[in-house]
Design a protein around this motif. Structure first.
Motif, PDB file in Angstrom:
ATOM      1  N   GLY A  81       0.949  -1.264  -0.080  1.00  0.00           N
ATOM      2  CA  GLY A  81       0.051   0.014   0.019  1.00  0.00           C
ATOM      3  C   GLY A  81       0.760   1.095  -0.156  1.00  0.00           C
ATOM      4  N   LEU A  82       0.132   2.452   0.102  1.00  0.00           N
ATOM      5  CA  LEU A  82       0.888   3.659   0.357  1.00  0.00           C
ATOM      6  C   LEU A  82       0.893   3.925   1.904  1.00  0.00           C
ATOM      7  N   VAL A  83       2.244   4.460   2.207  1.00  0.00           N
ATOM      8  CA  VAL A  83       2.478   4.625   3.553  1.00  0.00           C
ATOM      9  C   VAL A  83       3.426   5.880   3.450  1.00  0.00           C
ATOM     10  N   GLN A  84       3.462   6.812   4.622  1.00  0.00           N
ATOM     11  CA  GLN A  84       4.345   7.864   4.740  1.00  0.00           C
ATOM     12  C   GLN A  84       5.866   7.384   4.966  1.00  0.00           C
ATOM     13  N   PRO A  85       6.887   8.147   4.744  1.00  0.00           N
ATOM     14  CA  PRO A  85       8.036   7.853   5.487  1.00  0.00           C
ATOM     15  C   PRO A  85       8.060   7.754   6.718  1.00  0.00           C
ATOM     16  N   GLY A  86       8.862   6.729   7.204  1.00  0.00           N
ATOM     17  CA  GLY A  86       9.031   6.383   8.959  1.00  0.00           C
ATOM     18  C   GLY A  86       7.785   5.484   9.156  1.00  0.00           C
ATOM     19  N   GLY A  87       6.634   5.215   8.217  1.00  0.00           N
ATOM     20  CA  GLY A  87       5.866   4.453   8.530  1.00  0.00           C
ATOM     21  C   GLY A  87       5.918   2.798   8.703  1.00  0.00           C
ATOM     22  N   SER A  88       4.858   1.894   8.597  1.00  0.00           N
ATOM     23  CA  SER A  88       5.444   0.440   8.838  1.00  0.00           C
ATOM     24  C   SER A  88       4.272  -0.335   7.947  1.00  0.00           C
ATOM     25  N   LEU A  89       4.524  -1.423   7.374  1.00  0.00           N
ATOM     26  CA  LEU A  89       3.484  -2.196   6.706  1.00  0.00           C
ATOM     27  C   LEU A  89       3.806  -3.725   7.146  1.00  0.00           C
ATOM     28  N   ARG A  90       3.082  -4.550   7.163  1.00  0.00           N
ATOM     29  CA  ARG A  90       3.418  -6.004   6.995  1.00  0.00           C
ATOM     30  C   ARG A  90       2.992  -6.516   5.957  1.00  0.00           C
ATOM     31  N   LEU A  91       3.762  -7.464   5.100  1.00  0.00           N
ATOM     32  CA  LEU A  91       3.301  -8.087   4.025  1.00  0.00           C
ATOM     33  C   LEU A  91       3.124  -9.641   4.318  1.00  0.00           C
ATOM     34  N   SER A  92       2.504 -10.247   3.725  1.00  0.00           N
ATOM     35  CA  SER A  92       2.133 -11.665   3.888  1.00  0.00           C
ATOM     36  C   SER A  92       2.189 -12.332   2.507  1.00  0.00           C
ATOM     37  N   CYS A  93       2.767 -13.638   2.604  1.00  0.00           N
ATOM     38  CA  CYS A  93       2.759 -14.215   1.519  1.00  0.00           C
ATOM     39  C   CYS A  93       2.222 -15.885   1.770  1.00  0.00           C
ATOM     40  N   VAL A  94       1.434 -16.137   1.311  1.00  0.00           N
ATOM     41  CA  VAL A  94       0.484 -17.326   1.410  1.00  0.00           C
ATOM     42  C   VAL A  94       0.756 -18.449   0.408  1.00  0.00           C
ATOM     43  N   ALA A  95       1.104 -19.733   0.933  1.00  0.00           N
ATOM     44  CA  ALA A  95       1.519 -20.673  -0.212  1.00  0.00           C
ATOM     45  C   ALA A  95       0.205 -21.423  -0.265  1.00  0.00           C
ATOM     46  N   GLU A  96      -0.185 -21.622  -1.630  1.00  0.00           N
ATOM     47  CA  GLU A  96      -1.508 -22.347  -1.887  1.00  0.00           C
ATOM     48  C   GLU A  96      -1.038 -23.504  -2.911  1.00  0.00           C
ATOM     49  N   GLY A  97      -1.408 -24.722  -1.855  1.00  0.00           N
ATOM     50  CA  GLY A  97      -1.384 -26.077  -2.648  1.00  0.00           C
ATOM     51  C   GLY A  97      -0.288 -26.758  -2.201  1.00  0.00           C
ATOM     52  N   PHE A  98       0.662 -26.270  -1.177  1.00  0.00           N
ATOM     53  CA  PHE A  98       1.861 -26.859  -0.843  1.00  0.00           C
ATOM     54  C   PHE A  98       2.391 -26.357   0.605  1.00  0.00           C
ATOM     55  N   SER A  99       3.264 -27.039   1.007  1.00  0.00           N
ATOM     56  CA  SER A  99       3.582 -26.739   2.459  1.00  0.00           C
ATOM     57  C   SER A  99       5.000 -25.880   2.372  1.00  0.00           C
ATOM     58  N   LEU A 100       5.154 -25.069   3.243  1.00  0.00           N
ATOM     59  CA  LEU A 100       6.634 -24.435   3.256  1.00  0.00           C
ATOM     60  C   LEU A 100       7.468 -25.016   3.981  1.00  0.00           C
ATOM     61  N   ASP A 101       7.371 -26.207   4.297  1.00  0.00           N
ATOM     62  CA  ASP A 101       8.287 -26.882   5.476  1.00  0.00           C
ATOM     63  C   ASP A 101       9.715 -27.251   4.569  1.00  0.00           C
ATOM     64  N   TYR A 102       9.369 -27.384   3.446  1.00  0.00           N
ATOM     65  CA  TYR A 102      10.668 -27.773   2.639  1.00  0.00           C
ATOM     66  C   TYR A 102      11.102 -26.775   1.685  1.00  0.00           C
ATOM     67  N   TYR A 103      10.829 -25.500   1.987  1.00  0.00           N
ATOM     68  CA  TYR A 103      11.185 -24.343   0.979  1.00  0.00           C
ATOM     69  C   TYR A 103      11.975 -23.196   1.781  1.00  0.00           C
ATOM     70  N   GLN A 133       7.719  -7.933   7.917  1.00  0.00           N
ATOM     71  CA  GLN A 133       7.356  -6.626   8.685  1.00  0.00           C
ATOM     72  C   GLN A 133       8.400  -5.440   8.320  1.00  0.00           C
ATOM     73  N   MET A 134       8.119  -4.369   7.711  1.00  0.00           N
ATOM     74  CA  MET A 134       8.790  -3.513   7.406  1.00  0.00           C
ATOM     75  C   MET A 134       8.493  -2.161   8.262  1.00  0.00           C
ATOM     76  N   ASN A 135       9.313  -1.512   8.764  1.00  0.00           N
ATOM     77  CA  ASN A 135       9.609  -0.465   9.760  1.00  0.00           C
ATOM     78  C   ASN A 135      10.294   0.805   9.220  1.00  0.00           C
ATOM     79  N   SER A 136      10.050   1.813   9.785  1.00  0.00           N
ATOM     80  CA  SER A 136      10.857   3.015   9.352  1.00  0.00           C
ATOM     81  C   SER A 136      11.194   3.213   7.797  1.00  0.00           C
ATOM     82  N   LEU A 137      10.087   2.845   7.206  1.00  0.00           N
ATOM     83  CA  LEU A 137      10.042   2.859   5.767  1.00  0.00           C
ATOM     84  C   LEU A 137      10.549   4.130   4.993  1.00  0.00           C
ATOM     85  N   LYS A 138      11.402   4.007   4.137  1.00  0.00           N
ATOM     86  CA  LYS A 138      11.839   5.219   3.316  1.00  0.00           C
ATOM     87  C   LYS A 138      11.500   5.187   1.814  1.00  0.00           C
ATOM     88  N   PRO A 139      11.299   6.354   1.073  1.00  0.00           N
ATOM     89  CA  PRO A 139      11.088   6.442  -0.055  1.00  0.00           C
ATOM     90  C   PRO A 139      11.661   5.586  -1.053  1.00  0.00           C
TER      91      PRO A 139
END
Length: 116
Positions: free
Chosen positions: A10-32, A82-88
């Protein structure tokens, strides 16, 4: 179908935070080995953070050390960034990648824009 799906950008101001998620569909992450990459317009794709499935160690590119944290929840088949203290200069399309011994998966990416 086997694939990865990112969200949380998304759009965030400098110094802000975002948390990205990545979901695996159809397979387990155990081996990756999981990696977050990013690509800004006119620049090459770069690896930002990675998480080992062997010892759960994490590694970061120098420019995000101390600001970004990668984590994984194999039970939920999800990797987070998790992304904190974001910069341009963090503005980019962020992708996750699952690297295994015989297969490799990419998501479609989620856009992160850091601007006032």
């Amino acid at each position: 179908q086997l694939h990865l799906a990112e969200s949380g950008g998304g759009l965030v101001q400098p110094g802000g935070s975002l948390r990205l998620s990545c979901v695996a569909e159809g397979f387990s992450l155990d081996y990756y080995f999981m990696t977050w990459f990013r690509q800004a317009p006119g620049k090459e794709r770069e690896g930002v953070a990675c998480s080992s499935n062997m010892d759960y160690s994490s590694h970061y590119v120098e420019s995000v050390k101390g600001r970004f944290t990668i984590s994984r929840d194999n039970a939920k088949k999800t990797v987070y960034l998790q992304m904190n203290s974001l910069k341009p200069e963090d503005t980019a399309l962020y992708y996750c990648n699952a690297g295994g011994s015989t297969s490799n998966y990419w998501g479609q990416g989620t856009q992160v824009t850091v601007a006032s």
